[in-house]
Design an enzyme around this catalytic site. Structure first.
Site, mmCIF file in Angstrom:
data_model
loop_
_atom_site.group_PDB
_atom_site.id
_atom_site.type_symbol
_atom_site.label_atom_id
_atom_site.label_comp_id
_atom_site.label_asym_id
_atom_site.label_seq_id
_atom_site.Cartn_x
_atom_site.Cartn_y
_atom_site.Cartn_z
ATOM 1 N N CYS A 124 71.511 -39.841 -80.276
ATOM 2 C CA CYS A 124 70.433 -39.947 -79.284
ATOM 3 C C CYS A 124 69.199 -40.693 -79.781
ATOM 4 O O CYS A 124 68.619 -41.490 -79.047
ATOM 5 C CB CYS A 124 70.065 -38.568 -78.738
ATOM 6 S SG CYS A 124 69.211 -37.477 -79.905
ATOM 7 N N ASP B 36 67.076 -42.422 -69.981
ATOM 8 C CA ASP B 36 67.893 -41.926 -71.093
ATOM 9 C C ASP B 36 69.153 -42.769 -71.207
ATOM 10 O O ASP B 36 69.951 -42.835 -70.272
ATOM 11 C CB ASP B 36 68.255 -40.452 -70.840
ATOM 12 C CG ASP B 36 68.859 -39.782 -72.066
ATOM 13 O OD1 ASP B 36 69.201 -40.495 -73.021
ATOM 14 O OD2 ASP B 36 69.005 -38.543 -72.055
ATOM 15 N N ASP C 107 67.764 -21.616 -67.644
ATOM 16 C CA ASP C 107 67.735 -20.289 -68.269
ATOM 17 C C ASP C 107 69.023 -20.079 -69.053
ATOM 18 O O ASP C 107 70.074 -20.622 -68.707
ATOM 19 C CB ASP C 107 67.621 -19.186 -67.209
ATOM 20 C CG ASP C 107 66.265 -19.173 -66.526
ATOM 21 O OD1 ASP C 107 65.308 -19.743 -67.098
ATOM 22 O OD2 ASP C 107 66.163 -18.601 -65.422
ATOM 23 N N ASN D 262 64.366 -26.958 -67.950
ATOM 24 C CA ASN D 262 64.026 -25.755 -67.180
ATOM 25 C C ASN D 262 65.143 -24.712 -67.053
ATOM 26 O O ASN D 262 64.955 -23.710 -66.377
ATOM 27 C CB ASN D 262 63.601 -26.151 -65.757
ATOM 28 C CG ASN D 262 62.170 -26.653 -65.706
ATOM 29 O OD1 ASN D 262 61.226 -25.899 -65.901
ATOM 30 N ND2 ASN D 262 62.017 -27.943 -65.459
#
Length: 638
Positions: free
Chosen positions: A226, A308, A350, A348
Site C-alpha cells: 500500500c 486509493d 465496528d 467507521n
C-alpha cells in the site's frame, strides 16, 4: 504558461501529440495575439519587437487539457497562411495550476502549495497506533523523464484526450493504472512475503526507479504494497500539478458488504474459529488525498478527495477507488461518487465478537466501536512531523454529530450494524497490554481482568499469538497459552504471559508484526470476553554519514553503516541509497553479514542542488526488512 522565447511571426497553434487534433475537443488550440490578456482565455501579447523577431507572453485557459503540446507558428502572407515545420524543441507541457484561482485544483495557501505540489520528499507513516513509525519517500516529480512517464500513464489507461483537463477523471484513472491488477499498470502487488524476480516492497526508497522502469519496459514493476502504491500515485498527481498527500489510517477495515461490521467468530470455548472468520483488520493502510473542486457534487464537497490505488475492490469494472470527498465521508453522504461507502466503512466499522453455537446460530458477545479508524495521519506542512487528521474523516465517538453521520449513511443504504443494545451488561471486563520490545527480544503480555460485581467469578482464558501480514491476515500461530483465573468481587487481577523470542523469530514476517488474540469464558455466566491487538517490534536502523565538505558540483562521500543485531548471519543483503538532487538511486548486494558484525558501504556523488537535502537508505534481506536510515545535509553554494 508564459514564454520569453523569440518567435519570428504569429499567431500560435498548439495541439497535443496524437492524431486528428480538433478544436472542439481542446486538442487543437489557436492562440490569438491580442492587445490585452483576458482571464480564462487563451491569448498572446507582444512584449518585445526588434527587426525580424519578437517576444510573446502566452496565457493558457485554466480548463486546458494536460499534456505535451506541439507548438507551431502561423505566418500570414499575401499568398495565404504558412505554418512553421515541426520542431521538438518548441514542444510545450501544460499542467494543472494550483496557483490559478480559476483552475479546478486551485489551492489558496502558499505553504500548502509548496508542500503538496513542489515538495519532492515526503514522510510515510506506518506501524500501529501505539508505536507509529515513519520513513522518508523520494517522490522525484522533477527528475528527468518523470513527467513524460506520468503523461504516458494516461495514454496507457486510454484516457480520452478531451478528459485530461478534468482532475476527477484523471485521479480516478490514475488510481487504476498505478496497480497492475487488471490493466498491466505500474506496480505488481504482492502480500505473501515471497519476492522472487523483483524488489521487496520495503526496499524501495522512492518512486523514481519504479516509474522510469515502467516507462521503459511497459511492464508492471515487481513488487508493491500500500505505501508503495501511495508513494508512486503521489508522484503522479504532484507531477501533473494536482496537490496531493499520502494518508495513513491505522486499524483500517476492509468491508466487503458495506455493513460497517467486521465479524470475528468464536467457538463455544472462546477460541477464534478461522473457518468462518473471514474479515480482517489492516494494521495500517496508506492511500492518497488529491485536492480539487467537485463540480459533480453539491457545493461544499470539494477540497481533499480520497483516492486509493491499492487493488482491494472492483469499482465499475476495475480495481480502483475514488475520488471520494473527505467531507462526504465525514458527514455520511455515501451516495456521492466515487466509492464513498467503501472509504466510509474503512474508518467507521465496528468490530463484532460472536459466539458460534453448535446449532449454527450466532450470539453476539461484544462490540468494539472505537477500534477501526483509530488514528488517521499525514505529514505536517513544512515539517517531517505527523499531523493527526482523524477528525477530518469522522466525528468523535459518541457525539451527536457522529450519530447524525451514521444515520445519514444508513439513510443512503449502508446496512445497519449491530448495536450495544444487543449485548447484555458485562459483569467482568478484560483488556491487555503488550510491552514495547526490540526485534529478537523477549516481551511480556499483561492481561487485566476487572470484576464489577459483588459476586465471585472464575474464567478460563486463552492467549493466541500469531505472525500476521500487515493486512491482518494470519500466517502462523507461534503461541498458544491457556490459563484459569479467579476474580474476587469488585477487584481487578493481572496475569503476565512471557513471549520468548525463540517462539516467533523464525516465523517473523517483514514488518515484524505480532498479533495477539485474548479470550476468556466466564464459567458462571458462559459469557465470552475477547480482545485483540497488533504490536510492532522495534527494528534496527541504518547509520548515514557524510564526512568532508558538502558543496554543490563537488564530489562528496556518503557512508552507510549497519550492525547485524541477530544471532544469525544475514544473507543476500541489498542496500539502496537515494537522495533527490544528490544522487540517482543506487544499490549494492552483500552476500553475508555475520552476527554482530558491522557493514560499511561508501558511495560518492556530485550534488546538483544547493540547500537542505536528504539522503535515504534501506536494507533488505529475507530475514530482516523495513530497515531504514536517513540524513539531512546542507549543500553549500560555490
Amino acid at each position: 504558461m508564459s514564454s520569453g522565447s523569440e518567435f519570428p511571426c504569429l499567431p500560435q497553434q498548439m495541439h497535443p501529440k496524437g492524431r486528428y487534433p480538433q478544436p472542439n475537443k481542446g486538442t487543437y488550440i489557436r492562440v490569438p495575439v491580442v492587445q490585452e490578456l483576458e482571464s480564462g482565455k487563451w491569448g498572446a501579447i507582444i512584449t518585445q519587437s526588434a527587426d525580424s523577431s519578437m517576444s510573446l507572453t502566452i496565457k493558457s485557459a485554466p480548463d486546458c487539457i494536460v499534456g505535451k503540446f506541439r507548438m507551431y507558428i502561423a505566418v500570414m502572407t499575401p499568398v495565404g497562411i504558412l505554418r512553421t515545420k515541426r520542431n521538438p524543441d518548441r514542444d510545450t507541457y501544460i499542467l494543472f495550476n494550483p496557483w490559478c484561482p480559476e483552475d479546478a485544483v486551485f489551492l489558496d495557501d502558499e505553504k500548502e502549495r509548496q508542500e503538496y505540489v513542489l515538495n519532492d520528499l515526503g514522510t510515510i507513516f506506518y506501524g500501529d497506533p501505539e508505536n507509529v513509525k515513519s520513513r522518508s519517500w523520494n517522490y522525484g516529480q522533477f527528475e528527468e523523464n518523470v513527467l513524460d512517464a506520468c503523461l504516458y500513464l494516461m495514454d496507457r489507461a486510454e484516457l480520452d484526450l478531451s478528459g485530461r483537463g478534468n482532475p476527477i477523471k484523471i485521479s480516478r484513472v490514475g488510481s487504476a493504472v498505478i496497480n497492475s491488477k487488471d490493466d498491466d499498470g505500474v506496480i505488481f502487488g504482492c502480500w505473501d512475503n515471497v519476492y522472487d524476480y523483483g524488489v521487496a516492497p520495503s526496499a524501495w526508497t522512492g518512486s523514481l526507479d519504479i516509474l522510469l522502469e515502467y516507462y521503459s519496459s511497459k511492464k508492471p514493476v515487481r513488487y508493491g504494497q500500500c505505501w508503495v502504491f501511495a508513494g508512486v500515485f503521489n508522484t503522479f498527481l504532484r507531477c501533473i500539478g494536482i496537490p496531493a498527500r499520502v494518508i495513513t489510517t491505522f486499524s483500517s477495515a476492509h468491508d466487503n458488504n458495506a455493513n460497517l461490521q467486521i465479524d470475528f467468530f468464536l467457538d463455544e470455548n472462546g477460541k477464534m474459529d478461522p473457518k468462518i472468520t473471514k474479515d480482517s483488520i489492516w494494521n495500517y493502510h496508506c492511500w492518497n488525498e488529491a485536492w480539487m473542486a467537485r463540480s459533480d457534487l453539491p457545493v461544499g464537497f470539494g477540497g481533499w478527495q480520497a483516492v486509493d490505488s491499492t487493488p482491494q475492490e472492483n469499482s465499475d469494472g476495475m480495481y480502483r477507488c475514488g475520488p471520494a470527498s473527505v467531507q462526504a465521508v465525514k458527514h455520511g453522504h455515501v451516495c456521492f461518487q466515487f466509492d464513498t461507502p467503501f472509504v466510509f466503512a474503512e474508518v467507521n466499522s465496528d468490530v463484532i465478537y460472536s459466539k458460534s453455537m453448535k446449532d449454527g446460530t450466532k450470539e453476539i458477545q461484544g462490540i468494539d466501536t472505537t477500534c477501526i479508524g483509530k488514528l488517521i495521519v499525514t505529514k505536517e506542512v513544512g515539517e517531517n512531523k505527523m499531523k493527526d487528521i482523524t477528525e477530518q474523516y469522522k466525528f468523535q465517538e459518541g457525539t451527536e454529530e457522529e450519530r447524525l453521520a451514521l444515520d445519514t449513511a444508513l439513510m443512503y443504504g449502508v446496512k445497519k450494524p449491530a448495536t450495544q443494545d444487543t449485548v447484555s451488561r458485562a459483569e467482568v471486563e478484560m483488556d491487555f497490554l503488550v510491552e514495547d520490545s526490540t526485534f529478537g527480544s523477549d516481551l511480556k503480555v499483561n492481561i487485566t481482568f476487572q470484576n464489577k460485581t459483588q459476586s465471585r467469578y472464575t474464567a478460563t482464558s486463552y492467549l493466541s499469538g500469531n505472525i500476521v501480514f500487515y493486512t491482518g491476515v494470519p500466517k502462523t500461530e507461534f503461541k498458544n497459552h491457556s490459563f484459569d483465573v479467579t476474580l474476587e468481587p469488585m477487584k481487578s487481577q493481572t496475569v503476565e504471559v512471557l513471549i520468548k523470542s525463540s517462539e516467533y523469530i523464525s516465523q517473523l514476517l517483514e514488518q515484524a508484526f505480532l498479533h495477539f488474540f485474548v479470550t476468556a469464558r466466564v464459567t458462571e455466566t458462559q459469557k465470552i470476553l475477547a480482545r485483540q491487538k497488533s504490536v510492532t517490534l522495534k527494528i534496527p536502523s541504518l547509520l548515514l554519514k557524510v564526512p568532508g565538505e558538502k558543496v554543490i558540483s563537488k564530489e562528496m562521500s556518503v557512508i552507510v553503516e549497519f550492525t547485524n543485531p541477530l544471532k544469525q548471519a544475514l544473507t543476500n543483503v541489498v542496500l539502496r541509497l537515494d537522495g533527490p538532487g544528490l544522487l540517482t538511486p543506487t544499490s549494492k548486494m552483500y552476500r553475508e553479514i555475520p552476527p554482530n558484525s558491522t557493514l560499511t558501504w561508501e558511495e560518492t556523488c556530485i550534488p546538483k542542488r544547493a540547500g537542505l537535502r536528504k539522503l535515504i537508505a534501506s536494507l533488505d534481506c529475507n530475514a530482516l526488512r523495513h530497515v531504514y536510515g536517513e540524513l539531512d545535509i546542507n549543500i553549500q553554494s560555490v
